[in-house]
Every structure is written in structure tokens, then in C-alpha cells.
Design a protein around this motif. Structure first.
Motif, PDB file in Angstrom:
ATOM      1  N   ALA A 100      74.763 -17.193 118.352  1.00  0.00           N
ATOM      2  CA  ALA A 100      75.532 -17.331 117.116  1.00  0.00           C
ATOM      3  C   ALA A 100      77.020 -17.461 117.403  1.00  0.00           C
ATOM      4  O   ALA A 100      77.702 -18.352 116.875  1.00  0.00           O
ATOM      5  N   VAL A 101      77.546 -16.585 118.238  1.00  0.00           N
ATOM      6  CA  VAL A 101      78.977 -16.611 118.539  1.00  0.00           C
ATOM      7  C   VAL A 101      79.345 -17.880 119.301  1.00  0.00           C
ATOM      8  O   VAL A 101      80.373 -18.516 119.019  1.00  0.00           O
ATOM      9  N   SER A 102      78.513 -18.265 120.242  1.00  0.00           N
ATOM     10  CA  SER A 102      78.798 -19.464 121.018  1.00  0.00           C
ATOM     11  C   SER A 102      78.760 -20.709 120.136  1.00  0.00           C
ATOM     12  O   SER A 102      79.542 -21.652 120.328  1.00  0.00           O
ATOM     13  N   GLU A 103      77.885 -20.722 119.143  1.00  0.00           N
ATOM     14  CA  GLU A 103      77.828 -21.849 118.212  1.00  0.00           C
ATOM     15  C   GLU A 103      79.036 -21.860 117.283  1.00  0.00           C
ATOM     16  O   GLU A 103      79.523 -22.936 116.899  1.00  0.00           O
ATOM     17  N   VAL A 104      79.533 -20.699 116.910  1.00  0.00           N
ATOM     18  CA  VAL A 104      80.770 -20.635 116.133  1.00  0.00           C
ATOM     19  C   VAL A 104      81.914 -21.240 116.939  1.00  0.00           C
ATOM     20  O   VAL A 104      82.743 -21.996 116.420  1.00  0.00           O
ATOM     21  N   ASN A 105      81.956 -20.924 118.232  1.00  0.00           N
ATOM     22  CA  ASN A 105      82.975 -21.505 119.095  1.00  0.00           C
ATOM     23  C   ASN A 105      82.860 -23.022 119.139  1.00  0.00           C
ATOM     24  O   ASN A 105      83.857 -23.733 118.994  1.00  0.00           O
ATOM     25  N   ALA A 106      81.648 -23.535 119.324  1.00  0.00           N
ATOM     26  CA  ALA A 106      81.447 -24.982 119.434  1.00  0.00           C
ATOM     27  C   ALA A 106      81.780 -25.708 118.136  1.00  0.00           C
ATOM     28  O   ALA A 106      82.133 -26.887 118.157  1.00  0.00           O
ATOM     29  N   LEU A 208      75.844 -20.636 139.950  1.00  0.00           N
ATOM     30  CA  LEU A 208      75.647 -21.342 138.682  1.00  0.00           C
ATOM     31  C   LEU A 208      76.793 -22.328 138.469  1.00  0.00           C
ATOM     32  O   LEU A 208      77.950 -21.947 138.400  1.00  0.00           O
ATOM     33  N   ILE A 209      76.451 -23.602 138.372  1.00  0.00           N
ATOM     34  CA  ILE A 209      77.469 -24.649 138.268  1.00  0.00           C
ATOM     35  C   ILE A 209      77.941 -24.797 136.824  1.00  0.00           C
ATOM     36  O   ILE A 209      77.298 -24.335 135.881  1.00  0.00           O
ATOM     37  N   CYS A 210      79.086 -25.441 136.663  1.00  0.00           N
ATOM     38  CA  CYS A 210      79.624 -25.744 135.337  1.00  0.00           C
ATOM     39  C   CYS A 210      79.463 -27.247 135.118  1.00  0.00           C
ATOM     40  O   CYS A 210      80.179 -28.043 135.732  1.00  0.00           O
ATOM     41  N   ASP A 211      78.528 -27.639 134.259  1.00  0.00           N
ATOM     42  CA  ASP A 211      78.181 -29.052 134.091  1.00  0.00           C
ATOM     43  C   ASP A 211      78.065 -29.427 132.616  1.00  0.00           C
ATOM     44  O   ASP A 211      77.006 -29.849 132.150  1.00  0.00           O
ATOM     45  N   PRO A 212      79.146 -29.278 131.855  1.00  0.00           N
ATOM     46  CA  PRO A 212      79.081 -29.519 130.408  1.00  0.00           C
ATOM     47  C   PRO A 212      78.876 -30.991 130.068  1.00  0.00           C
ATOM     48  O   PRO A 212      79.654 -31.848 130.486  1.00  0.00           O
ATOM     49  N   VAL A 213      77.857 -31.268 129.300  1.00  0.00           N
ATOM     50  CA  VAL A 213      77.564 -32.640 128.895  1.00  0.00           C
ATOM     51  C   VAL A 213      78.688 -33.145 127.991  1.00  0.00           C
ATOM     52  O   VAL A 213      79.047 -32.501 127.005  1.00  0.00           O
ATOM     53  N   GLY A 214      79.250 -34.283 128.337  1.00  0.00           N
ATOM     54  CA  GLY A 214      80.334 -34.853 127.555  1.00  0.00           C
ATOM     55  C   GLY A 214      81.636 -34.094 127.676  1.00  0.00           C
ATOM     56  O   GLY A 214      82.589 -34.365 126.952  1.00  0.00           O
ATOM     57  N   GLY A 215      81.680 -33.122 128.593  1.00  0.00           N
ATOM     58  CA  GLY A 215      82.878 -32.317 128.741  1.00  0.00           C
ATOM     59  C   GLY A 215      83.082 -31.317 127.618  1.00  0.00           C
ATOM     60  O   GLY A 215      84.147 -30.710 127.501  1.00  0.00           O
ATOM     61  N   LEU A 216      82.062 -31.125 126.793  1.00  0.00           N
ATOM     62  CA  LEU A 216      82.154 -30.221 125.642  1.00  0.00           C
ATOM     63  C   LEU A 216      81.531 -28.866 125.968  1.00  0.00           C
ATOM     64  O   LEU A 216      80.557 -28.793 126.719  1.00  0.00           O
ATOM     65  N   VAL A 217      82.059 -27.822 125.375  1.00  0.00           N
ATOM     66  CA  VAL A 217      81.520 -26.475 125.610  1.00  0.00           C
ATOM     67  C   VAL A 217      80.320 -26.266 124.684  1.00  0.00           C
ATOM     68  O   VAL A 217      80.343 -25.448 123.767  1.00  0.00           O
TER      69      VAL A 217
END
Length: 291
Positions: A100-106, A208-217
């Protein structure tokens, strides 16, 4: 601060006969020159923002501007009402709250970076679900945030908390360690147990790598927050049961630094590798550019 390592933090807590959270409050007051009432009030305000973000993520439209993510927390909550989760009620609730919190951020809502926006759901997910389950006061939870902050301070100054520098292990991994150690303390565990929880949590996130699709969080960041909350609960339970991190937690932090430093640039928040460069990931990026 009068500590630079987790071991020093533990010893300081034992010498002062205080919880890690109380030690951090004292240290922050000395560092900032503010009174304990001022410093505590600021952290209490942060906790209220976390609670608001959980509520918003569970009851409002969290569809992101890209349209790629949103409402998964609500889907998990609906599933919990209709079936018995494999995780059980407590862990599935923490997972839903973290989502929920992560979706609020996005969706461009207000969150607290703990330690980063990309990992902002893990501590609120763990803390708020446990507060509701155990009936803890907000004051108790705020001291837990100070404990989490002390752990994050050590990690940030000895390794990474930035995905661009050390991969997702630095963001989600650090948040899991912070949540696990603080939860041990909230449950009445010793400073030693809390520090073991940090090591146990971090070891499960190394590499754990950082691989955000489209550069979006958003993808895969949001679901990693959900999984991270569950891992933090598990690490805290292990530590409270007497399981120890055989590799000292400070050494685990150093390994995170070593692994992150040797991680290819394309796996450090550039969207140049990993899930971002799968056929589907590339298609999403192309579609976003057209928009």
C-alpha cells in the motif's frame, strides 16, 4: 554519534541500560542541539505520515501515472477476506500494508523514505500491522523508528542505502534489516538479538540488483517491498528464538559494500539490465516513450 558500527551501538545500549531506540533519541538530541521533546515530536509526525499512507493505499486509487501499477494492496486485502493466506493473517497483512505504501509512492503520494522512497513500504508495513496486532501505543512505535534509524545510520555510513550505488540490496535490503532489528526491540528482545536480526535480514538480501522497468520506482520495486516486509518478520522471529547471525552483522554490512561495489553498472538503477531489459521490460519502456 557515539557509535559507528552495530557492535558499538549494542554496547552503548547495554552500557546505558537503554533500548537502542532510547540511545538513538539521546544521540540525535546531542547531534542536533534540540530537546528530546522536539526530536521525538518530529519522529512522531513521521509515523503519522506512514499510517496515513497505509490507509490511503488500502482505500484510494493508487494507479500510477504510468498506469503500470496500483491497487495490488487492495487485491491482497480482498484475497485475505475471501481465503486463508498461505502466509497466515499477520504476515499477509504486513505484506499488504507494505504494498500500500509503496503504491502511494508510485502514484505520487506522500511517504517517508525509510531509508529511501524505493523501500518506503517495508518499515510501515511491519510496524503498523504489528501495532494493530499487539495493541502497542504510538509512543512505543516511535521509539521503534529511532531504533530503525540507528541501524540505518550504521548501514548508510559503512555501506550503501542507494540503489544507484549498491543495487536494491542497499535499499530494500537495508529497510528489511532496519525493520527486523527494530521489531525485535519492539517485541522486548535484547540489543544483541536486535543486531543479530539485522545480520540475518541482510544476508538474505545480498546481491539483489536494482533493475527498475522504465526507470520508474514501480516494477519490481513495489512487490519487493511486500516481500521485504515478510522477510523482516521472519528475521525478527529467528533472532527472538535465539538464532544468531554466525557472520557478525557488521561484517555482513561490509559484504554488502563489497558486493555492491562490484555490481555491474547496468544492475544499479540504470534500467540497463535485469528485468528492465527483458522483452516485456523493453516493450514497456518503448510504450512509455511514445506516451
Amino acid at each position: 554519534m557515539n557509535f559507528t558500527t552495530l557492535q558499538e551501538l549494542r554496547l552503548l545500549s547495554e552500557q546505558r541500560n537503554m533500548s537502542i531506540g532510547h540511545v538513538m533519541l539521546e544521540e540525535q538530541c546531542a547531534e542536533s542541539g534540540q530537546s528530546s521533546e522536539q526530536v521525538f515530536a518530529q519522529m512522531a509526525e513521521y509515523y503519522q505520515i506512514m499510517k496515513t499512507a497505509v490507509d490511503k493505499g488500502l482505500h484510494e486509487n493508487t494507479t500510477s501515472r504510468s498506469g503500470l501499477t496500483g491497487l495490488d494492496a487492495q487485491r491482497v486485502m480482498t484475497y485475505r477476506e475471501q481465503a486463508e493466506p498461505n502466509l497466515g493473517g499477520a504476515a499477509s497483512e504486513a505484506m499488504a500494508y507494505a504494498l500500500a505504501v509503496s503504491e502511494v509512492n508510485a502514484s505520487m503520494g506522500r511517504v517517508i523514505a525509510t531509508p529511501t522512497a524505493g523501500s518506503c513500504g517495508i518499515i510501515p508495513g511491519v510496524f503498523i500491522s504489528c501495532q494493530q496486532r499487539f495493541g502497542w501505543s504510538d509512543e512505543h512505535m516511535v521509539y521503534g523508528l529511532f531504533a530503525a534509524g540507528a541501524i540505518g545510520y550504521v548501514i548508510a555510513n559503512n555501506s550503501f542505502i542507494s540503489g544507484a550505488e549498491g543495487g536494491c540490496q542497499a535499499e530494500v535490503g537495508s529497510a528489511i534489516g532496519m525493520a527486523a532489528g527494530a521489531l525485535v526491540e519492539l517485541r522486548g528482545g535484547t540489543p544483541e538479538q536486535a543486531i543479530h536480526a539485522v545480520g540475518l535480514a541482510l544476508k538474505n538480501s545480498l546481491g539483489l540488483i536494482c533493475d527498475p522497468v522504465g526507470g520508474l520506482v514501480e516494477i519490481p520495486c513495489i512487490v519487493r517491498n511486500g516481500f521485504g516486509a515478510v522477510t523482516a518478520l521472519a528475521a525478527a522471529d529467528m533472532a527472538l528464538a535465539g538464532v544468531r547471525s554466525v557472520i557478525p552483522s557488521d561484517e555482513v554490512v561490509q559484504v554488502m559494500l563489497e558486493v555492491g561495489s562490484s555490481m555491474p553498472e547496468k544492475h544499479r538503477e540504470t534500467a540497463g539490465g535485469g528485468l528492465a531489459q527483458t522483452p516485456t521490460g523493453r516493450k514497456i519502456m518503448n510504450d512509455l516513450r511514445k506516451k
